[in-house]
Design an enzyme around this catalytic site. Sequence first.
Site, PDB file in Angstrom:
ATOM      1  N   ARG A  17      59.544 161.941 -36.943  1.00 54.52           N
ATOM      2  CA  ARG A  17      60.682 162.750 -36.494  1.00 54.52           C
ATOM      3  C   ARG A  17      60.965 162.642 -34.992  1.00 54.52           C
ATOM      4  O   ARG A  17      61.981 163.146 -34.514  1.00 54.52           O
ATOM      5  CB  ARG A  17      60.468 164.219 -36.897  1.00 54.52           C
ATOM      6  CG  ARG A  17      60.831 164.468 -38.348  1.00 54.52           C
ATOM      7  CD  ARG A  17      60.587 165.909 -38.724  1.00 54.52           C
ATOM      8  NE  ARG A  17      59.173 166.180 -38.969  1.00 54.52           N
ATOM      9  CZ  ARG A  17      58.648 167.401 -39.002  1.00 54.52           C
ATOM     10  NH1 ARG A  17      59.405 168.459 -38.772  1.00 54.52           N
ATOM     11  NH2 ARG A  17      57.358 167.564 -39.250  1.00 54.52           N
ATOM     12  N   GLY A 104      46.413 166.479 -32.000  1.00 52.16           N
ATOM     13  CA  GLY A 104      46.887 165.845 -30.766  1.00 52.16           C
ATOM     14  C   GLY A 104      48.290 166.256 -30.375  1.00 52.16           C
ATOM     15  O   GLY A 104      48.728 166.021 -29.246  1.00 52.16           O
ATOM     16  N   GLU A 156      47.801 175.005 -49.077  1.00 50.76           N
ATOM     17  CA  GLU A 156      48.975 174.430 -48.415  1.00 50.76           C
ATOM     18  C   GLU A 156      50.244 174.982 -49.046  1.00 50.76           C
ATOM     19  O   GLU A 156      50.279 175.256 -50.255  1.00 50.76           O
ATOM     20  CB  GLU A 156      48.950 172.900 -48.551  1.00 50.76           C
ATOM     21  CG  GLU A 156      47.844 172.232 -47.766  1.00 50.76           C
ATOM     22  CD  GLU A 156      47.855 172.623 -46.294  1.00 50.76           C
ATOM     23  OE1 GLU A 156      48.817 172.275 -45.599  1.00 50.76           O
ATOM     24  OE2 GLU A 156      46.909 173.294 -45.844  1.00 50.76           O
ATOM     25  N   ASN A 171      46.985 178.959 -41.161  1.00 55.16           N
ATOM     26  CA  ASN A 171      46.055 178.068 -40.475  1.00 55.16           C
ATOM     27  C   ASN A 171      46.780 177.354 -39.328  1.00 55.16           C
ATOM     28  O   ASN A 171      47.817 176.730 -39.531  1.00 55.16           O
ATOM     29  CB  ASN A 171      45.560 177.054 -41.523  1.00 55.16           C
ATOM     30  CG  ASN A 171      44.721 175.944 -40.922  1.00 55.16           C
ATOM     31  OD1 ASN A 171      44.151 176.090 -39.842  1.00 55.16           O
ATOM     32  ND2 ASN A 171      44.640 174.839 -41.651  1.00 55.16           N
ATOM     33  N   ALA A 381      68.716 157.130  16.683  1.00 56.14           N
ATOM     34  CA  ALA A 381      69.466 156.995  15.434  1.00 56.14           C
ATOM     35  C   ALA A 381      69.741 155.529  15.132  1.00 56.14           C
ATOM     36  O   ALA A 381      70.064 154.754  16.024  1.00 56.14           O
ATOM     37  CB  ALA A 381      70.788 157.746  15.546  1.00 56.14           C
ATOM     38  N   ASN A 387      61.238 144.110   9.183  1.00 58.08           N
ATOM     39  CA  ASN A 387      59.852 143.768   8.851  1.00 58.08           C
ATOM     40  C   ASN A 387      59.739 142.606   7.890  1.00 58.08           C
ATOM     41  O   ASN A 387      58.654 142.198   7.545  1.00 58.08           O
ATOM     42  CB  ASN A 387      59.154 144.994   8.254  1.00 58.08           C
ATOM     43  CG  ASN A 387      59.830 145.472   6.981  1.00 58.08           C
ATOM     44  OD1 ASN A 387      61.046 145.331   6.818  1.00 58.08           O
ATOM     45  ND2 ASN A 387      59.056 146.032   6.078  1.00 58.08           N
ATOM     46  N   TYR A 388      60.848 142.069   7.450  1.00 59.29           N
ATOM     47  CA  TYR A 388      60.809 141.156   6.304  1.00 59.29           C
ATOM     48  C   TYR A 388      61.683 139.951   6.585  1.00 59.29           C
ATOM     49  O   TYR A 388      62.854 140.096   6.960  1.00 59.29           O
ATOM     50  CB  TYR A 388      61.335 141.934   5.090  1.00 59.29           C
ATOM     51  CG  TYR A 388      61.237 141.255   3.756  1.00 59.29           C
ATOM     52  CD1 TYR A 388      60.043 140.698   3.325  1.00 59.29           C
ATOM     53  CD2 TYR A 388      62.342 141.193   2.907  1.00 59.29           C
ATOM     54  CE1 TYR A 388      59.944 140.101   2.078  1.00 59.29           C
ATOM     55  CE2 TYR A 388      62.253 140.607   1.658  1.00 59.29           C
ATOM     56  CZ  TYR A 388      61.049 140.048   1.241  1.00 59.29           C
ATOM     57  OH  TYR A 388      60.963 139.469   0.015  1.00 59.29           O
ATOM     58  N   ALA A 424      69.852 151.051  24.010  1.00 57.61           N
ATOM     59  CA  ALA A 424      70.591 151.196  22.749  1.00 57.61           C
ATOM     60  C   ALA A 424      71.219 149.871  22.344  1.00 57.61           C
ATOM     61  O   ALA A 424      71.669 149.096  23.182  1.00 57.61           O
ATOM     62  CB  ALA A 424      71.668 152.260  22.901  1.00 57.61           C
TER      63      ALA A 424
END
Length: 458
Positions: A17, A104, A156, A171, A381, A387-388, A424
């Site tokens: 389900r 579970g 049951e 139960n 700002a 970096n790459y 700047a």
Amino acid sequence: MIKKRVAIILAAGKGTRMRSRLTKVLHPLLGRPLLSYPMDASRGAGVDEVVAVVGHGGDDVKAAFEGAALSFATQSEQLGTAHAVLSAKELVGSAAGVALILSGDVPLIRPDTLSALLEAHQSSSRRVTLLSMVPDDPTGYGRLIYENGSLVGVVEERDANEKERELTEVNTGTYAVDLPWLWDALERIGRDNEQGEYYLTDIIGIAAKEGGAGAIKLKDNDEAMGVNDRVQLARAQMLMRERINGELMLSGVTFEDPSSAWVEPMVTIAPDVTIGSNVKLCGATKIGEGATIGQGSVITDSAIGEAAEIKPYSVILEAAVSPSAKIGPFAHLRPGARVGEEARVGNFVEVKNSILHKGVKASHLSYLGDSEIGEGTNIGAGTITCNYDGFNKFKTNIGQGAFIGSNSSLVAPVEIGDGATVGAGSIITSKVEAGALGVSRAKQRNIPGWKRPVKREG
Ligand code: UD1
Ligand code: CA
């Protein structure tokens, strides 16, 4: 003699389900697989060992729990709950003790409830003690049958007659059972019932004749709620959120809107923290005393220091924020970001794998990646650490008390010394010595009396 306590968690069912490719017990509830809840609750009740019985999607379940303190028994054909438990026989062994049996897909069960069940069982001479409840609607559950006040069986729904169906105590599917008696009882169970399955509930009838069976009643019926579809999953999740947020509030955490805050079970939050609406705190996140987490922020596997302020709509993943730092609004801290005390990471600033020492200010529109920035340095700002190069990542080192002018590009690997200034708009490709000014922009020239182009007629 201390007897061995083993939890056996039944999780071999298909979960049709759910209408999912994912095995039911792996569906996440507050970020953790369903199965982890009964597992943790059993551990919380002090069991020595947890065995999960898996079948459908068993390999996926094993993979998801790799490294967890849990072992697996496989039930390759789902012939019923008694058959499922019997699959764990070899793993559990024939030593004397108690088996705690649970499902579970029942995530709300509390450790205290399981402790109470074990306690009630071990202080009795019964073979089986089951956890029962009296729900508003007993339809679908197995009914408890008593004779002269003693529990003699569970029938049951599908096998019950009209009179039995009127019984209201049911139960929950949670039991404490003597070991090794359990194995012997299971082997004597047949499948002569409406579903042709081996019913675990048949051990009640056997126990009644061989030492006794009994039940203790659940106080909060929600704990026994099973998850069979995604509506029930959402409901269980909502109840778990209420439970977690409620406990946090009682421990001193303020929620502006507890119904919209999402706090996963492994998160820890100190007293006097304020959590805004729609905040999501995930994984192993830790929040220090007096911190504020602004509306809409999402924080995962991160540490937030005391009195830190996370302003609204910040996203933080695998990062550390030191005490009294201010982050956001709209900041993005990515893995390896470490923001020092009283530092400031403002709006539209992204930080990745970088150390910002105490008092660093990066208040607006920056990318700081693979960098280390010394105490008190101001990042203007629009500063970008480049970096790459499309293939390799390089590091930017900035000293203490430096001042990086707005809209600078710092092309890594590059170093900027203590107290240095970057003009700047500069593109910095080589070291700026301590105390020096690095500036690399084109010189301004002015052309007097400049005539702007005009629109041509015709
Ligand atoms: C069971 C109980 C019923 C109780 C109800 C509570 C039996 C016969 N009945 O019924 O009295 O009121 O739980 O929810 O036990 N499972 C396996 N392998 C199997 C069959 C089931 O691992 O062969 C697992 C399921 O995945 C599930 C759990 O056992 O986690 C319970 O099975 P389910 O079929 O849901 O039992 P119910 O019919 O609900
Ligand atoms: Ca069920």
